[in-house]
Design a protein around this motif. Sequence first.
Motif, short mmCIF file in Angstrom:
data_model
loop_
_atom_site.label_atom_id
_atom_site.label_comp_id
_atom_site.label_asym_id
_atom_site.label_seq_id
_atom_site.Cartn_x
_atom_site.Cartn_y
_atom_site.Cartn_z
N ILE A 132 0.50 -0.84 0.03
CA ILE A 132 -0.46 0.08 0.30
C ILE A 132 0.80 0.90 0.59
CG2 ILE A 132 -1.41 1.44 0.89
CD1 ILE A 132 -2.77 -1.48 2.17
N GLY A 133 2.00 1.65 1.03
CA GLY A 133 2.86 2.96 0.71
C GLY A 133 3.48 2.80 -0.56
N ALA A 134 4.55 1.71 -1.29
CA ALA A 134 4.52 1.81 -2.41
C ALA A 134 3.53 2.75 -3.36
CB ALA A 134 5.12 0.58 -2.83
N ASN A 135 2.30 2.19 -3.69
CA ASN A 135 0.80 2.67 -4.38
C ASN A 135 0.83 4.28 -4.25
OD1 ASN A 135 0.12 0.39 -6.40
ND2 ASN A 135 0.51 -0.78 -5.01
N PHE A 136 1.05 4.56 -3.20
CA PHE A 136 0.48 5.68 -2.21
C PHE A 136 1.70 7.12 -2.96
CE2 PHE A 136 0.84 8.82 1.08
CZ PHE A 136 -0.20 9.85 1.20
N VAL A 137 3.03 6.28 -2.57
CA VAL A 137 4.05 7.42 -2.88
C VAL A 137 3.36 7.19 -4.80
CG1 VAL A 137 6.29 7.35 -3.31
CG2 VAL A 137 5.59 6.46 -1.66
N VAL A 174 -6.16 -0.25 -4.43
CA VAL A 174 -5.33 0.41 -3.66
C VAL A 174 -5.37 1.69 -3.95
CG1 VAL A 174 -3.66 -0.44 -5.36
CG2 VAL A 174 -2.83 0.24 -2.63
N GLU A 175 -5.24 1.91 -5.42
CA GLU A 175 -5.12 3.77 -5.38
C GLU A 175 -6.68 3.74 -4.95
OE1 GLU A 175 -5.10 5.88 -8.93
OE2 GLU A 175 -3.76 4.56 -9.48
N ASP A 176 -8.01 3.72 -5.20
CA ASP A 176 -9.27 4.39 -4.14
C ASP A 176 -8.73 4.51 -2.82
OD1 ASP A 176 -10.50 4.74 -6.18
OD2 ASP A 176 -11.13 2.63 -6.03
N HIS A 177 -7.50 3.24 -1.96
CA HIS A 177 -7.54 3.49 -0.45
C HIS A 177 -6.21 4.90 -0.74
CE1 HIS A 177 -5.53 1.96 2.67
NE2 HIS A 177 -5.66 2.91 3.62
N ALA A 178 -4.88 5.09 -1.96
CA ALA A 178 -4.62 6.11 -1.89
C ALA A 178 -5.09 7.92 -1.89
CB ALA A 178 -3.17 5.64 -2.74
N ARG A 179 -6.14 7.37 -2.54
CA ARG A 179 -7.67 8.74 -3.08
C ARG A 179 -7.93 8.87 -1.42
NH1 ARG A 179 -9.38 6.73 -6.52
NH2 ARG A 179 -7.81 7.79 -8.13
N GLY A 180 -8.19 7.93 -1.17
CA GLY A 180 -9.15 8.09 0.35
C GLY A 180 -8.27 8.66 1.53
N ILE A 181 -6.75 8.73 1.13
CA ILE A 181 -5.76 9.24 2.49
C ILE A 181 -5.60 10.65 2.32
CG2 ILE A 181 -3.68 8.89 3.25
CD1 ILE A 181 -3.44 5.52 2.80
N GLU A 182 -5.76 10.84 0.73
CA GLU A 182 -5.14 11.85 0.28
C GLU A 182 -6.21 13.40 0.88
OE1 GLU A 182 -4.15 14.42 -4.05
OE2 GLU A 182 -5.87 13.45 -3.83
N LEU A 183 -7.73 12.71 1.12
CA LEU A 183 -8.97 13.55 1.32
C LEU A 183 -9.04 13.41 3.15
CD1 LEU A 183 -12.02 11.45 -0.85
CD2 LEU A 183 -10.98 13.94 -0.66
N VAL A 184 -8.35 13.47 3.33
CA VAL A 184 -8.57 12.31 4.92
C VAL A 184 -7.32 13.80 5.33
CG1 VAL A 184 -7.26 11.41 6.94
CG2 VAL A 184 -8.98 10.45 5.61
N LYS A 203 -15.32 7.81 -2.82
CA LYS A 203 -16.65 7.00 -3.19
C LYS A 203 -15.63 6.27 -4.05
CE LYS A 203 -19.86 6.70 -6.22
NZ LYS A 203 -20.89 7.14 -7.39
N PRO A 204 -14.67 5.27 -4.07
CA PRO A 204 -14.04 4.34 -4.59
C PRO A 204 -14.68 4.94 -6.13
CG PRO A 204 -15.51 3.10 -3.11
CD PRO A 204 -16.06 4.09 -3.12
N VAL A 205 -13.58 4.86 -7.41
CA VAL A 205 -12.72 4.92 -8.67
C VAL A 205 -13.58 3.32 -9.18
CG1 VAL A 205 -12.03 5.91 -10.36
CG2 VAL A 205 -12.06 7.35 -8.64
N GLU A 206 -13.40 2.41 -8.64
CA GLU A 206 -12.95 1.42 -9.04
C GLU A 206 -13.81 0.68 -8.61
OE1 GLU A 206 -11.07 0.85 -11.75
OE2 GLU A 206 -8.81 2.20 -11.47
N SER A 207 -14.28 0.35 -9.90
CA SER A 207 -15.40 -1.39 -9.64
C SER A 207 -14.31 -1.96 -9.52
CB SER A 207 -16.74 -1.36 -11.02
OG SER A 207 -15.68 -1.67 -11.50
#
Length: 363
Positions: free
Chosen positions: A15-20, A235-245, A332-336
């Motif tokens: 998850i960390g690498a995808n976030f970076v 995982v990219e939806d997770h990164a997007r969520g953290i960005e929003l937080v 909101k998740p982007v990927e189905s």
Amino acid sequence: MTQRNILVTGGAGFIGANFVHYWLKNNEKDNVVVLDALTYAGNKASLNDVLEDKRFIFVKGDICDTPLVEALLIDHNIDTLVHFAAESHVDRSITGPDAFIETNIIGTYSLLKAAKKVWIDTPKSQGESALEHRFHHVSTDEVYGTLSPDEPAFTEETQYAPNSPYSASKAASDHLVRAYHHTYGLNVTTSNCSNNYGPYHFPEKLIPLIITNILNDKPLPIYGDGKQIRDWLYVEDHARGIELVLNKGKVGENYNIGGHNEWANIDIVKVVCHLINAEFTNNHSLSSKFPQAKSAIKANSTALITYVEDRAGHDRRYAIDASKSTAELGYKPVESFETGIKKTVEWYFDNQSWIKELESKDD
């Protein structure tokens, strides 16, 4: 948004690498420092695409090394710390819980101590106010325990009831983060996510294990009856969520980040099998690229499914209610699941060198 200098712990993990990758692509003014011990699940090759970026620095080191963390915070003028570093595989926590206590609890405590000293104590000792800062802690839905098939999904108000050494260690780290906010005034946020999947995922977890085993014609192990239910998040939806937080979240608050996407494990496995079967049928070059994938070549990957003894204390169901994140942050998740799992399978088809890099590492 002003420039951020971000320290990402565990940034060579999944998850960390995808976030970076996500952060550098979508936040062009910001600088990112990764601190990673490169244990078995950390792979510097996951960051190859950003190693030459002038905004990026990689440091090999342990989050339990508090002086190192303090030095990084000072030397790189870090104002935001995003904490991914964790031991995360439940099976390993059952057979060897010591590493989970050390990394997930002591490691988080080490980071909090360093952050408090640099961001709060030092400026105050000089007669100045505390520095603007944010400590974001990445946690899991597993701290909430397990759900029956008909129970409502976990909210941020759900009582903690961890059932494995892994989830207990993450629950403890969540409480430490909360305590450092309420006791010392550290600006913290915490996110609890559902099961992630996507590129750079270490192949001991379900989805990458199934993909890599099919490509090597190995059995697909299914615990118990395979009807354990999980909420899956690309995982990219997770990164997007953290960005929003980080951009909109309230200090001191917890936010659930989920995929709105519950699946039984056995159904996930069958979906991946059928997707890979179809890919091999429609793209004959895959048979040449993966000649060992005999079942996939025959469009019969499901024949590899093998039921094994269930995991001790296996939680039956996890489900995330992300209503708070949606209402307060616009999450909101982007990927189905259909689009996300296709991207994931194709990534593993195209990145066998990354798998070989992992296989060459000593555990």
